[in-house]
Design a protein around this motif. Structure first.
Motif, PDB file in Angstrom:
ATOM      1  N   ILE A  18      46.192  49.288  48.011  1.00 55.47           N
ATOM      2  CA  ILE A  18      45.580  48.033  48.481  1.00 55.47           C
ATOM      3  C   ILE A  18      45.886  47.831  49.968  1.00 55.47           C
ATOM      4  O   ILE A  18      44.999  47.475  50.748  1.00 55.47           O
ATOM      5  CB  ILE A  18      46.045  46.828  47.637  1.00 55.47           C
ATOM      6  N   ARG A  22      43.040  47.836  52.692  1.00 54.78           N
ATOM      7  CA  ARG A  22      42.829  46.599  53.450  1.00 54.78           C
ATOM      8  C   ARG A  22      42.694  46.913  54.942  1.00 54.78           C
ATOM      9  O   ARG A  22      41.807  46.384  55.619  1.00 54.78           O
ATOM     10  CB  ARG A  22      43.992  45.645  53.184  1.00 54.78           C
ATOM     11  N   VAL A  63      41.117  44.262  46.995  1.00 49.25           N
ATOM     12  CA  VAL A  63      41.421  43.838  48.362  1.00 49.25           C
ATOM     13  C   VAL A  63      40.789  42.469  48.641  1.00 49.25           C
ATOM     14  O   VAL A  63      41.438  41.575  49.194  1.00 49.25           O
ATOM     15  CB  VAL A  63      40.925  44.884  49.389  1.00 49.25           C
ATOM     16  N   GLN A  66      42.770  39.778  47.017  1.00 47.68           N
ATOM     17  CA  GLN A  66      44.025  39.505  47.730  1.00 47.68           C
ATOM     18  C   GLN A  66      43.777  38.647  48.970  1.00 47.68           C
ATOM     19  O   GLN A  66      44.450  37.633  49.192  1.00 47.68           O
ATOM     20  CB  GLN A  66      44.689  40.825  48.133  1.00 47.68           C
TER      21      GLN A  66
END
Length: 200
Positions: A18, A22, A63, A66
């Motif tokens: 992740i 990102r 992603v 998040q």
């Protein structure tokens, strides 16, 4: 003990993927980000990506969730610093819209997110935001600050307005010029729900 270590390793691998994704999605965008490059940066294989997320789109969804969750947290922190539920509701919406100027938010959540994951109102992270807005609206209706409006309808409209304003700002040729217009329109629209008009 071995089972717990295996779970910890899986969680570490997910976090590494992740984090690498990102950075890649923020820099290059979803379409141009290379799975080989981001798995190499994470020190993992494509197999780890497939095992944890199914495919590149699954990783992108993680992603987006998040970053969108962080946006909601930041907006709530801004709201918590204000006086009262009403000012908090306005501040939270304005803060969400203002995050459209953040390059990472702009690229990942507001431009690529809808393009590759579809309608944001169906994302789990957006549903969490909606629940918070429902609670605020219910409290404001109960306190007589808002008209006796349907709580879910009002919350959906307010959440949708903030999201669409942020999408507009992000896609604008001049985001900094669009931002104050979007925030002002959001405030005026929200004020239409007030039981008594506010004096400015």
């Amino acid at each position: 003990m071995a089972a717990r270590r295996r779970i910890e390793t899986m969680e570490e691998n997910r976090a590494k993927l992740i984090a690498a994704a990102r950075r890649a999605f923020a820099e290059k965008g979803f379409a141009a980000a290379s799975m080989d490059e981001l798995t190499a940066e994470a020190g993992l294989t494509r197999g780890a990506l497939y095992h944890n997320f199914g495919d590149k789109k699954g990783l992108f969804a993680a992603v987006v969730a998040q970053v969108d969750g962080e946006m909601a947290d930041r907006a709530r922190q801004v709201a918590a610093a204000t006086q009262g539920l009403w000012e908090g509701l306005l501040a939270e919406g304005a803060a969400y819209i203002e995050m459209a100027l953040d390059p990472e938010v702009q690229r990942i959540v507001l431009l690529d997110g809808p393009a590759f994951l579809g309608d944001p109102s169906r994302w789990p992270s957006q549903n969490a935001c909606l629940e918070m807005t429902k609670q605020a609206v219910a409290g404001l209706v109960s306190d007589g600050i808002l008209k006796p409006v349907d709580v879910e309808a009002a919350a959906r409209l307010l959440s949708g307005a903030a999201l669409n304003a942020a999408l507009w700002v992000a896609a604008s040729d001049e985001p900094r010029a669009a931002l104050p217009r979007a925030v002002e329109a959001f405030r005026l629209m929200a004020e239409g729900l007030l039981a008594k008009p506010q004096s400015r």
